[in-house]
Design an enzyme around this catalytic site. Structure first.
Site, PDB file in Angstrom:
ATOM      1  N   LYS A 192       0.767  -1.290   0.042  1.00 49.63           N
ATOM      2  CA  LYS A 192       0.060  -0.036  -0.155  1.00 49.63           C
ATOM      3  C   LYS A 192       0.901   1.333   0.030  1.00 49.63           C
ATOM      4  O   LYS A 192       1.304   1.488   1.004  1.00 49.63           O
ATOM      5  CB  LYS A 192      -0.892   0.139   1.281  1.00 49.63           C
ATOM      6  CG  LYS A 192      -2.212   1.077   0.910  1.00 49.63           C
ATOM      7  CD  LYS A 192      -2.292   1.639   2.292  1.00 49.63           C
ATOM      8  CE  LYS A 192      -1.935   2.937   2.769  1.00 49.63           C
ATOM      9  NZ  LYS A 192      -1.604   4.050   1.927  1.00 49.63           N
ATOM     10  N   GLY A 245       6.913   4.927   7.969  1.00 50.29           N
ATOM     11  CA  GLY A 245       6.161   6.177   8.360  1.00 50.29           C
ATOM     12  C   GLY A 245       6.440   6.893   9.507  1.00 50.29           C
ATOM     13  O   GLY A 245       7.375   6.655  10.200  1.00 50.29           O
ATOM     14  N   SER A 246       5.652   7.448   9.916  1.00 45.75           N
ATOM     15  CA  SER A 246       5.615   8.484  11.060  1.00 45.75           C
ATOM     16  C   SER A 246       5.344   7.630  12.452  1.00 45.75           C
ATOM     17  O   SER A 246       4.867   6.389  12.427  1.00 45.75           O
ATOM     18  CB  SER A 246       4.488   9.522  11.224  1.00 45.75           C
ATOM     19  OG  SER A 246       3.152   8.686  11.291  1.00 45.75           O
ATOM     20  N   THR A 247       5.817   8.002  13.475  1.00 45.84           N
ATOM     21  CA  THR A 247       6.002   7.274  14.746  1.00 45.84           C
ATOM     22  C   THR A 247       4.476   7.026  15.028  1.00 45.84           C
ATOM     23  O   THR A 247       4.199   6.052  15.743  1.00 45.84           O
ATOM     24  CB  THR A 247       6.889   7.721  15.911  1.00 45.84           C
ATOM     25  OG1 THR A 247       8.282   7.790  15.427  1.00 45.84           O
ATOM     26  CG2 THR A 247       6.704   7.216  17.156  1.00 45.84           C
ATOM     27  N   THR A 249       1.689   6.646  13.318  1.00 47.10           N
ATOM     28  CA  THR A 249       1.233   5.674  12.628  1.00 47.10           C
ATOM     29  C   THR A 249       1.598   4.319  13.023  1.00 47.10           C
ATOM     30  O   THR A 249       0.989   3.200  13.145  1.00 47.10           O
ATOM     31  CB  THR A 249       1.265   5.983  11.171  1.00 47.10           C
ATOM     32  OG1 THR A 249       0.656   7.383  10.791  1.00 47.10           O
ATOM     33  CG2 THR A 249       0.415   5.043  10.423  1.00 47.10           C
ATOM     34  N   GLY A 250       2.957   4.174  13.068  1.00 47.95           N
ATOM     35  CA  GLY A 250       3.671   2.963  13.559  1.00 47.95           C
ATOM     36  C   GLY A 250       3.290   2.590  14.979  1.00 47.95           C
ATOM     37  O   GLY A 250       2.776   1.305  14.991  1.00 47.95           O
ATOM     38  N   GLU A 268       9.780   1.280  10.803  1.00 51.82           N
ATOM     39  CA  GLU A 268      10.869   2.343  10.481  1.00 51.82           C
ATOM     40  C   GLU A 268      10.143   3.675  10.430  1.00 51.82           C
ATOM     41  O   GLU A 268       9.287   3.990   9.740  1.00 51.82           O
ATOM     42  CB  GLU A 268      11.199   2.301   9.025  1.00 51.82           C
ATOM     43  CG  GLU A 268      11.915   0.838   8.706  1.00 51.82           C
ATOM     44  CD  GLU A 268      13.392   0.538   9.438  1.00 51.82           C
ATOM     45  OE1 GLU A 268      13.734   1.658   9.920  1.00 51.82           O
ATOM     46  OE2 GLU A 268      14.005  -0.555   9.162  1.00 51.82           O
ATOM     47  N   CYS A 303      13.800  10.650   6.860  1.00 53.59           N
ATOM     48  CA  CYS A 303      13.514  10.283   8.087  1.00 53.59           C
ATOM     49  C   CYS A 303      15.032  10.552   8.866  1.00 53.59           C
ATOM     50  O   CYS A 303      14.898  10.745  10.134  1.00 53.59           O
ATOM     51  CB  CYS A 303      13.254   8.879   8.188  1.00 53.59           C
ATOM     52  SG  CYS A 303      14.139   7.770   7.034  1.00 53.59           S
ATOM     53  N   GLU A 402      10.002  16.117  15.072  1.00 55.88           N
ATOM     54  CA  GLU A 402      10.102  15.964  13.551  1.00 55.88           C
ATOM     55  C   GLU A 402       9.402  16.860  12.715  1.00 55.88           C
ATOM     56  O   GLU A 402       8.195  17.011  12.873  1.00 55.88           O
ATOM     57  CB  GLU A 402       9.840  14.375  12.935  1.00 55.88           C
ATOM     58  CG  GLU A 402      10.249  14.364  11.808  1.00 55.88           C
ATOM     59  CD  GLU A 402      10.181  12.783  11.392  1.00 55.88           C
ATOM     60  OE1 GLU A 402       8.962  12.458  11.664  1.00 55.88           O
ATOM     61  OE2 GLU A 402      11.068  12.324  10.963  1.00 55.88           O
TER      62      GLU A 402
HETATM   63  P1  NAD Z   1       2.275   8.491   7.779  1.00 56.67           P
HETATM   64  O1  NAD Z   1       2.423   7.679   9.027  1.00 56.67           O
HETATM   65  O2  NAD Z   1       1.495   9.440   7.614  1.00 56.67           O
HETATM   66  O3  NAD Z   1       2.064   7.359   6.621  1.00 56.67           O
HETATM   67  C1  NAD Z   1       2.696   6.467   6.175  1.00 56.67           C
HETATM   68  C2  NAD Z   1       1.901   5.103   5.592  1.00 56.67           C
HETATM   69  O4  NAD Z   1       0.971   4.767   6.470  1.00 56.67           O
HETATM   70  C3  NAD Z   1       1.098   5.856   4.358  1.00 56.67           C
HETATM   71  O5  NAD Z   1       0.818   4.863   3.476  1.00 56.67           O
HETATM   72  C4  NAD Z   1      -0.185   6.275   4.982  1.00 56.67           C
HETATM   73  O6  NAD Z   1      -1.279   6.070   3.876  1.00 56.67           O
HETATM   74  C5  NAD Z   1      -0.419   4.932   5.995  1.00 56.67           C
HETATM   75  N1  NAD Z   1      -1.188   5.424   7.129  1.00 56.67           N
HETATM   76  C6  NAD Z   1      -1.525   6.823   7.639  1.00 56.67           C
HETATM   77  N2  NAD Z   1      -2.415   6.756   8.714  1.00 56.67           N
HETATM   78  C7  NAD Z   1      -2.645   5.562   8.826  1.00 56.67           C
HETATM   79  C8  NAD Z   1      -3.645   4.884   9.659  1.00 56.67           C
HETATM   80  N3  NAD Z   1      -4.291   5.528  10.805  1.00 56.67           N
HETATM   81  N4  NAD Z   1      -3.629   3.386   9.686  1.00 56.67           N
HETATM   82  C9  NAD Z   1      -2.960   2.880   8.850  1.00 56.67           C
HETATM   83  N5  NAD Z   1      -2.028   3.182   7.838  1.00 56.67           N
HETATM   84  C10 NAD Z   1      -2.176   4.671   7.839  1.00 56.67           C
HETATM   85  O7  NAD Z   1       4.011   8.875   7.236  1.00 56.67           O
HETATM   86  P2  NAD Z   1       4.352   9.715   6.136  1.00 56.67           P
HETATM   87  O8  NAD Z   1       3.777  11.419   6.425  1.00 56.67           O
HETATM   88  O9  NAD Z   1       3.829   9.175   4.760  1.00 56.67           O
HETATM   89  O10 NAD Z   1       5.586   9.556   5.948  1.00 56.67           O
HETATM   90  C11 NAD Z   1       6.612  10.511   6.851  1.00 56.67           C
HETATM   91  C12 NAD Z   1       7.016   9.916   7.936  1.00 56.67           C
HETATM   92  O11 NAD Z   1       7.834   8.809   7.471  1.00 56.67           O
HETATM   93  C13 NAD Z   1       7.965  10.637   8.793  1.00 56.67           C
HETATM   94  O12 NAD Z   1       7.841  10.535  10.181  1.00 56.67           O
HETATM   95  C14 NAD Z   1       9.654   9.886   8.524  1.00 56.67           C
HETATM   96  O13 NAD Z   1      10.364   9.867   9.554  1.00 56.67           O
HETATM   97  C15 NAD Z   1       9.104   8.674   8.174  1.00 56.67           C
HETATM   98  N6  NAD Z   1       9.951   7.901   7.372  1.00 56.67           N
HETATM   99  C16 NAD Z   1      10.620   6.854   8.126  1.00 56.67           C
HETATM  100  C17 NAD Z   1      11.647   6.190   7.454  1.00 56.67           C
HETATM  101  C18 NAD Z   1      12.660   5.194   7.980  1.00 56.67           C
HETATM  102  O14 NAD Z   1      13.128   4.483   7.298  1.00 56.67           O
HETATM  103  N7  NAD Z   1      12.741   5.126   9.371  1.00 56.67           N
HETATM  104  C19 NAD Z   1      11.912   6.486   6.020  1.00 56.67           C
HETATM  105  C20 NAD Z   1      11.091   7.423   5.486  1.00 56.67           C
HETATM  106  C21 NAD Z   1      10.054   7.935   6.162  1.00 56.67           C
END
Ligand code: NAD
Length: 499
Positions: A192, A245-247, A249-250, A268, A303, A402
């Site tokens: 996704k 993605g973001s912490t 959402t993680g 990540e 990130c 961040e």
């Molecule tokens: P995000 O958490 O908003 O979204 C990431 C993914 O999760 C997207 O596909 C999004 O559609 C999905 N998502 C969003 N909300 C969700 C939910 N409630 N339930 C399930 N899925 C959901 O992050 P972003 O804004 O797309 O990316 C930026 C973040 O990613 C930053 O915090 C950045 O540091 C992090 N990032 C980390 C790394 C790493 O390797 N550690 C690499 C790149 C980006």
């Protein structure tokens, strides 16, 4: 013409570029079951590129069921490794062949400069498939050192259905860091992409099909995060959820796992990486350039961005002058222009977020030394100048949180102990950099830094051979290297009594 061509070339290609907009499930191109779509916008112009299938729970169900069927049928999971390797090598070659098209899709969709997508994102993605393809017929299983009457084997097996949920900042590369090892290990995958940047993931599915990945083995379900992402996170038949993605959402994915089938979750997440320059820095010019690239490259949407810079007092003024000169030279430009060092911020929401931190920095007492303004307002897109703040304390929100934009928080320090304490004073622990000529200090400080990655006398360097990931709230598990294969395999013990 150079390899990167020029603005006119890319504008011409962009006008004629077909934009992929469907989901890819069980080897079929499909709309969402309910016909829903979302707008895919070019952040450099504000114009609509496409209306992309907005997959919901029903589509996720279909994709997971197809992935499970393919896994159980053994069309990929039981394919001889030599053959799986050949398919993945073909995929790597196809990505290379379509480099310009993929680079252009990524640039139009996400706003990053075409020079970056041509020279980094796309070739690195191709290398990722090639590297894992080459790895899978070279890793051996184990025999345990048991008593003579027993043969105990420890074998690695694919998990089954792996879901990958990825962000928008390096769309194809972040996806590939998960998809390549997961497929190489014999799993079926449902990907996704982020709603801000779904296009290269969709195109990847077409290339995977052309390379010979069987139907159902690789599926792409574009959709809005909370719906499609959550449906994957909670799905009872997904064995593993690999997330970048973001912490915030993680953390949700861990909840989804606990609320459903205890699928393993690999995270990540975010970062607020410290970059320390000691006064015995071997090369101030190189360090200043690395500090600027470390925060302004990819518009700061990285990130591992070195968003907290710590400079020792003895070199502070000299270093800051060099840094400001680099910032001045890295103003955002048209992402289609190969000369642009910075492009557009990914969307209006992220732009507002970045600008709200610029405002907070000024309100909370940081001193603005460069930038701080929107740029290219007449483009219709979202651009921010490279911005540098001098920060009197660590308690400012621009030092703690961040931002994910081109905003650098600089703090002066006196002693090594003070630098280490400030560097570690963060909820995150992804990357960290330090510049010194003292070998002992390099080792001493690297050991004390609480982060998954440390760079000495460089910043953000690396390749596919080394693990990538963080500690603390930056997540756990590692992308890249042979260690990433471990995330997508289970260990099986078979204890055989010999008569
Ligand atoms: P995000 O958490 O908003 O979204 C990431 C993914 O999760 C997207 O596909 C999004 O559609 C999905 N998502 C969003 N909300 C969700 C939910 N409630 N339930 C399930 N899925 C959901 O992050 P972003 O804004 O797309 O990316 C930026 C973040 O990613 C930053 O915090 C950045 O540091 C992090 N990032 C980390 C790394 C790493 O390797 N550690 C690499 C790149 C980006």
């Amino acid at each position: 013409m150079s390899e990167l061509k020029d603005l006119e070339y890319w504008r011409g290609r962009a006008r004629a570029l077909p934009i992929p907009a469907h989901a890819y499930i069980d080897g079929q191109w499909t709309s969402a079951a309910d016909g829903a779509t979302f707008d895919c916008i070019n952040p450099a112009t504000g114009e609509q590129l496409a209306r992309v299938a907005a997959c919901g729970a029903a589509d996720v169900d279909r994709a997971v069921a197809a992935a499970r069927r393919a896994f159980e049928a053994g069309v990929w999971s039981a394919m001889p490794r030599r053959e799986r390797k050949a398919v993945l090598l073909r995929l790597a070659a196809l990505i290379e062949t379509h480099r310009e098209e993929l680079a252009l899709l990524e640039t139009l969709d996400m706003g990053k400069p075409i020079g970056d997508t041509m020279l980094y994102d796309i070739p690195e993605a191709a290398r990722t498939y090639a590297w894992y393809a080459e790895a899978i017929d070279k890793v051996y299983d184990e025999i345990a050192p048991t008593d003579a009457g027993v043969l105990a084997t420890i074998t690695r097996e694919p998990l089954g259905v792996v879901a990958a949920v990825v962000p928008w900042n390096y769309p194809l590369l972040m996806a590939s860091w998960k998809v390549a090892p997961a497929l190489a290990a014999g799993n079926s995958v449902v990907l996704k992409p982020a709603e801000q940047s779904p296009l290269t993931a969709i195109r990847l599915a077409a290339l995977a099909e052309e390379a010979g990945v069987p139907p159902g083995v690789f599926n792409v379900v574009p959709g809005l995060g909370a719906e499609a992402g959550q449906a994957l996170g909670r799905h009872p038949d997904v064995d593993c959820l690999a997330f970048t993605g973001s912490t915030a959402t993680g953390k949700r994915f861990m909840e989804y796992s606990g609320q459903s089938n205890l699928k393993r979750v690999w995270l990540e997440c975010g970062g607020k990486s410290p970059h320390i320059v000691f006064d015995d820095c071997p090369d101030l010019d190189r360090a200043a350039l690395a500090a600027a690239i470390g925060i302004f490259n990819n518009q700061g949407e990285i990130c591992i961005a070195g968003s907290r810079l710590y400079v020792q007092r003895g070199i502070y003024d000299t270093f800051m002058a060099k840094l400001e000169a680099h910032a001045a030279a890295m103003q955002p430009g048209d992402p289609l222009d190969p000369r642009s060092a910075m492009g557009a911020i990914v969307d209006g929401r992220q732009f507002d977020r970045v600008m709200s931190y610029v405002e907070a920095g000024q309100r909370e007492g940081a001193r603005l030394r460069a930038g701080g303004q929107a740029a290219r307002a007449d483009s219709g897109g979202w651009f921010v100048q490279p911005t540098i703040f001098e920060c009197p304390t660590q308690s400012l929100s621009i030092v703690k949180e961040e931002i994910f934009g081109p905003v650098l928080a600089v703090t002066v320090f006196d002693t090594e102990a003070e630098a280490v304490a400030m560097a570690n004073d963060s909820a995150y622990g992804l990357g960290a950099g330090l510049w010194t000529s003292d070998l002992s200090r390099a080792h001493r400080v690297s050991r004390r830094l609480r982060s998954g990655l440390v760079w000495v006398n460089c910043y953000m360097d690396g390749d596919i051979t080394v693990p990538f990931g963080g500690v603390k709230q930056s997540g756990f598990g590692r992308d890249k290297s042979l260690h990433a294969l471990e995330k997508y395999q289970d260990l099986k013990t078979t204890w055989i009594r010999l008569e």
